[in-house]
Design a protein around this motif. Structure first.
Motif, PDB file in Angstrom:
ATOM      1  N   UNK A   1     -80.831  21.456  22.718  1.00  0.00           N
ATOM      2  CA  UNK A   1     -80.469  22.819  21.954  1.00  0.00           C
ATOM      3  C   UNK A   1     -79.394  22.176  20.956  1.00  0.00           C
ATOM      4  N   UNK A   2     -79.449  23.031  19.753  1.00  0.00           N
ATOM      5  CA  UNK A   2     -78.474  22.477  18.528  1.00  0.00           C
ATOM      6  C   UNK A   2     -77.403  23.339  18.851  1.00  0.00           C
ATOM      7  N   UNK A   3     -76.170  22.629  18.918  1.00  0.00           N
ATOM      8  CA  UNK A   3     -74.930  23.185  19.331  1.00  0.00           C
ATOM      9  C   UNK A   3     -74.340  23.136  17.707  1.00  0.00           C
ATOM     10  N   UNK A   4     -74.037  23.946  16.880  1.00  0.00           N
ATOM     11  CA  UNK A   4     -73.462  23.844  15.647  1.00  0.00           C
ATOM     12  C   UNK A   4     -71.960  23.950  15.863  1.00  0.00           C
TER      13      UNK A   4
ATOM     14  N   UNK B   1     -64.001  27.221  11.258  1.00  0.00           N
ATOM     15  CA  UNK B   1     -63.080  28.213  11.983  1.00  0.00           C
ATOM     16  C   UNK B   1     -63.271  28.219  13.234  1.00  0.00           C
ATOM     17  N   UNK B   2     -64.170  27.295  14.055  1.00  0.00           N
ATOM     18  CA  UNK B   2     -64.286  27.128  15.315  1.00  0.00           C
ATOM     19  C   UNK B   2     -63.038  26.291  15.850  1.00  0.00           C
ATOM     20  N   UNK B   3     -62.676  26.627  17.221  1.00  0.00           N
ATOM     21  CA  UNK B   3     -61.491  25.785  17.925  1.00  0.00           C
ATOM     22  C   UNK B   3     -62.116  24.578  18.389  1.00  0.00           C
TER      23      UNK B   3
ATOM     24  N   UNK C   1     -64.724  18.607  21.959  1.00  0.00           N
ATOM     25  CA  UNK C   1     -65.638  19.354  21.211  1.00  0.00           C
ATOM     26  C   UNK C   1     -65.088  20.746  21.095  1.00  0.00           C
ATOM     27  N   UNK C   2     -65.928  21.502  20.657  1.00  0.00           N
ATOM     28  CA  UNK C   2     -65.583  23.016  20.525  1.00  0.00           C
ATOM     29  C   UNK C   2     -65.577  23.671  21.919  1.00  0.00           C
ATOM     30  N   UNK C   3     -64.344  24.193  21.885  1.00  0.00           N
ATOM     31  CA  UNK C   3     -63.976  25.085  23.151  1.00  0.00           C
ATOM     32  C   UNK C   3     -64.864  26.169  23.878  1.00  0.00           C
ATOM     33  N   UNK C   4     -65.950  26.449  23.014  1.00  0.00           N
ATOM     34  CA  UNK C   4     -66.744  27.505  23.505  1.00  0.00           C
ATOM     35  C   UNK C   4     -67.966  26.499  24.109  1.00  0.00           C
ATOM     36  N   UNK C   5     -68.159  25.349  23.787  1.00  0.00           N
ATOM     37  CA  UNK C   5     -69.227  24.427  24.595  1.00  0.00           C
ATOM     38  C   UNK C   5     -68.801  24.450  25.984  1.00  0.00           C
ATOM     39  N   UNK C   6     -67.511  24.250  26.410  1.00  0.00           N
ATOM     40  CA  UNK C   6     -67.194  24.090  27.649  1.00  0.00           C
ATOM     41  C   UNK C   6     -66.543  25.335  28.476  1.00  0.00           C
ATOM     42  N   UNK C   7     -66.574  26.710  27.885  1.00  0.00           N
ATOM     43  CA  UNK C   7     -66.173  27.706  28.384  1.00  0.00           C
ATOM     44  C   UNK C   7     -67.347  28.449  28.992  1.00  0.00           C
ATOM     45  N   UNK C   8     -68.416  28.262  27.976  1.00  0.00           N
ATOM     46  CA  UNK C   8     -69.708  29.113  28.666  1.00  0.00           C
ATOM     47  C   UNK C   8     -70.473  28.337  29.745  1.00  0.00           C
TER      48      UNK C   8
END
Length: 229
Positions: free
Chosen positions: A153-156, A160-162, A222-229
């Motif tokens: 999966x490509x995680x961009x 602006x991403x935290x 890395x991006x906070x969204x990677x680990x929050x989801x």
């Protein structure tokens, strides 16, 4: 100006900021003689230091306090007063291996550039990204090819991403004014350096006086969204 870094835990609880003891001679012009000396000195110190990088110290934020005012002198030919001041200044200077959270400013072949809002010169080079990583030329972003049981999966890493990163190195560059010959040779050497901010329209590429190098090549970074989801 002389300085000495000191750690004051209860007074400066955010570790990426330190209190630095400094000594400087402050010039107060005659039209400010009616003001309290402390107030006039504080204003002059902030004019001189706030949002400036001091070599091998860090990014100066604001005056914390004045610890000592020595005698003031007026010299012949200058109506201003000159006062030697001992003070403490709040400085942005994260320690190595400190974990910080910023936002992606932009991406390039050199890596991911991160901003803290008040400080923009943070670079995460390609080898320090989550691996395997690749640069999308069309979108001008880096992506992490995250492997799962269902495939990659490509995680961009979008602007602006935290992003959470660890500080691995710091680079100070003396940007004091130089003579024409030295300046010309310095300018010739700069285009190959990757830690400078992007080139402005019609202007030369300038080297940042203080750059942080980071990494996200570890679990939880890395991006906070990677680990929050």
């Amino acid at each position: 100006m002389s300085w000495q870094a000191v750690w004051v835990g209860d007074q400066c609880p955010v570790i990426m900021f330190v209190l630095v003891e400094m000594v400087d001679t402050v010039r107060i012009p005659p039209w400010n003689f009616h003001r309290q000396l402390n107030e006039a000195v504080a204003e002059e110190l902030n004019k001189k230091l706030a949002n400036k990088v001091v070599y091998n110290v860090g990014l100066c934020i604001c005056l914390y306090d004045i610890t000592k005012l020595e005698d003031s002198y007026i010299f012949p030919g200058d109506g201003a007063s000159h006062t030697k001041v001992h003070f403490r200044y709040v400085v942005f200077h994260p320690f190595l291996d400190e974990i910080l959270i910023g936002k992606i400013k932009y991406c390039s072949q050199e890596g991911v550039y991160v901003t803290m809002g008040f400080f923009d010169d943070i670079l995460i080079p390609p080898e320090s990204l989550q691996q395997p990583a690749k640069f999308d030329e069309a979108e001008q972003v880096w992506l992490w090819e995250y492997e799962t049981d269902e495939g990659a999966h490509d995680l961009y890493m979008d602007q602006g991403e935290e992003i959470r990163f660890r500080v691995t190195d710091e680079v100070f560059v003396d940007t004091s004014p130089t003579g024409p010959a030295t300046a010309a040779s310095d300018t010739a050497a700069q285009p190959g350096q990757s830690t400078a901010p992007p080139k402005e329209d019609g202007g030369e590429k300038k080297e940042a006086p203080y750059t942080l190098i980071g990494t996200i090549c570890e679990p939880g970074l890395g991006l906070l969204s990677w680990w929050n989801s």
